[in-house]
Design an enzyme around this catalytic site. Sequence first.
Site, short mmCIF file in Angstrom:
data_model
loop_
_atom_site.label_atom_id
_atom_site.label_comp_id
_atom_site.label_asym_id
_atom_site.label_seq_id
_atom_site.Cartn_x
_atom_site.Cartn_y
_atom_site.Cartn_z
N ASP A 7 -8.23 91.45 6.37
CA ASP A 7 -9.33 92.21 6.95
C ASP A 7 -8.80 93.66 7.09
OD1 ASP A 7 -11.72 92.82 8.42
OD2 ASP A 7 -10.53 92.68 10.26
N LEU A 8 -9.69 94.60 7.29
CA LEU A 8 -9.25 96.00 7.41
C LEU A 8 -9.25 96.47 8.87
CD1 LEU A 8 -8.61 98.82 6.11
CD2 LEU A 8 -11.08 99.21 6.11
N ASP A 9 -10.46 96.58 9.44
CA ASP A 9 -10.62 97.16 10.77
C ASP A 9 -9.94 96.29 11.83
OD1 ASP A 9 -12.38 99.30 9.88
OD2 ASP A 9 -13.92 97.77 9.64
N THR A 15 -9.30 101.06 13.25
CA THR A 15 -10.69 101.55 13.17
C THR A 15 -11.66 100.65 13.94
OG1 THR A 15 -10.54 100.56 10.98
CG2 THR A 15 -10.66 102.96 11.09
N TRP A 23 -20.51 102.57 18.32
CA TRP A 23 -21.59 101.71 18.84
C TRP A 23 -21.82 102.02 20.31
CZ3 TRP A 23 -24.84 100.17 15.60
CH2 TRP A 23 -24.52 99.50 14.42
N LYS A 43 -17.31 92.39 15.97
CA LYS A 43 -16.20 92.53 15.02
C LYS A 43 -16.42 91.65 13.80
CE LYS A 43 -12.48 93.92 18.14
NZ LYS A 43 -11.19 93.50 18.74
N ILE A 45 -18.76 91.69 11.61
CA ILE A 45 -20.12 91.51 11.10
C ILE A 45 -20.72 92.86 10.66
CG2 ILE A 45 -20.45 89.40 12.45
CD1 ILE A 45 -22.39 91.00 14.20
N SER A 46 -21.74 92.79 9.83
CA SER A 46 -22.25 94.00 9.17
C SER A 46 -22.90 94.97 10.16
CB SER A 46 -23.28 93.62 8.11
OG SER A 46 -24.47 93.20 8.76
N SER A 50 -24.90 94.00 13.53
CA SER A 50 -24.37 94.53 14.80
C SER A 50 -25.49 95.22 15.57
CB SER A 50 -23.25 95.55 14.54
OG SER A 50 -22.20 94.96 13.82
N LYS A 76 -25.25 105.73 13.94
CA LYS A 76 -23.94 105.14 14.27
C LYS A 76 -22.92 105.45 13.17
CE LYS A 76 -20.69 101.79 14.04
NZ LYS A 76 -19.98 101.21 12.88
N SER A 114 -13.11 93.11 3.64
CA SER A 114 -13.71 93.81 4.78
C SER A 114 -15.21 93.89 4.61
CB SER A 114 -13.15 95.23 4.88
OG SER A 114 -13.89 95.99 5.84
N ALA A 115 -15.94 93.73 5.72
CA ALA A 115 -17.40 93.85 5.69
C ALA A 115 -17.85 95.31 5.67
CB ALA A 115 -17.99 93.15 6.91
N SER A 116 -16.89 96.23 5.74
CA SER A 116 -17.25 97.65 5.90
C SER A 116 -17.51 98.36 4.58
CB SER A 116 -16.13 98.38 6.63
OG SER A 116 -16.42 99.77 6.67
N LYS A 117 -18.62 99.09 4.55
CA LYS A 117 -18.92 99.93 3.39
C LYS A 117 -18.04 101.17 3.37
CE LYS A 117 -23.53 98.11 2.81
NZ LYS A 117 -24.87 98.10 3.34
N LYS A 145 -19.34 87.41 7.05
CA LYS A 145 -18.56 86.58 7.96
C LYS A 145 -19.49 86.18 9.12
CE LYS A 145 -14.61 89.54 6.90
NZ LYS A 145 -13.67 90.57 7.38
N GLU A 169 -6.95 88.25 10.18
CA GLU A 169 -8.17 88.73 10.83
C GLU A 169 -7.96 89.06 12.30
OE1 GLU A 169 -11.28 89.43 10.88
OE2 GLU A 169 -11.95 89.06 8.83
N ASP A 170 -8.79 89.97 12.82
CA ASP A 170 -8.78 90.25 14.26
C ASP A 170 -10.10 89.84 14.92
OD1 ASP A 170 -10.35 92.31 13.13
OD2 ASP A 170 -10.04 93.52 14.92
#
Length: 219
Positions: A7-9, A15, A23, A43, A45-46, A50, A76, A114-117, A145, A169-170
Site C-alpha cells: 500500500d502507499l499512503d 500521506t 478531509w 483509510k 477506500i476511494s 470516503s 478535497k 494503492s487506491a489513490s489516483k 478495498k 497495509e495500514d
Amino acid sequence: MKAVIFDLDGVITDTAEYHFQAWGSLAAALSIPFDREFNEQLKGISRTESLDKILARGNLSDKFSEEGKQELATRKNTEYQRLISAVTPSDILPGIKALLTELREARIGIALASASKNATFILERLELAYYFDSVVDVTAIRHGKPDPEIFLTGAANLGVQPAECIGIEDAQAGIQAIKGAGMFAVGVGTPSQMQGADIVVATTAELSLSMLESHFIRG
Ligand code: G6P
Ligand code: MG
C-alpha cells in the site's frame, strides 16, 4: 516468498496524515464531526466512497446532487494536492527504502496496490518509482478495498501466485483485501486497527527482508 505488494499512503510515506487533514478541512467547512477514529474507516477506500461516508455521518447524503458531490471531492483533492506538492524523499517512512533495496537485490517482485489516483505522482516525488515492477492502475480496478481485486491484479502483473505474496497495509480495509486475495498480511499500526493481519508492526522501521522471510507462511 516471491513478491511484496505495498500500500502507499501510511506504509511508504505518511500521506495518510494529509488525507486526514484534507478531509478534516472539508468536514469542518460542512460542520460535520471528524476525528482520527472515524478517519480509520476512510483509510484505503476511494475518494468518492470516503466522501459518501463523511456526508452520511453529517446526515447530509441527500443534500448534494452528484455534481455537488463531485465539487466537494475536487475541493478535497485540491487541498490534498497542495499538501503533497511539498513531499520529498525525506518523507519516505523509516525502513522502507532499505527494504525496497533488499527486495530488488534478492529479485523479489515489488508492486504498488494503492487506491489513490495520486499514487504515481507521490512515488515520483519520493524518487521511488524505479523500485516498482508494477503500479496497479487503479482506474482499471472495478472493486476497491476491502475487495481483493487490487492485490490480485498486483500479483498477476508480477506473474506470481497470490500465495507467494506478502501484502503490507495500514488500513483495516487493506488487510481484508490482502487476506481475501489469499496472501500473507503485514499490518502497520496497532493490533486493534489491523484485525486479521498475520503480523502487525508498530512502525515501518521494524520491516526488513529477513524479518518478513522469518514470519512468512505460504497462503
Ligand atoms: C488511499 C488512501 C485513502 C484515499 C484513497 C484515494 O487508499 O488510503 O485515504 O481516499 O487512496 O486517494 P485519492 O488520492 O485518489 O483521493
Ligand atoms: Mg494506506
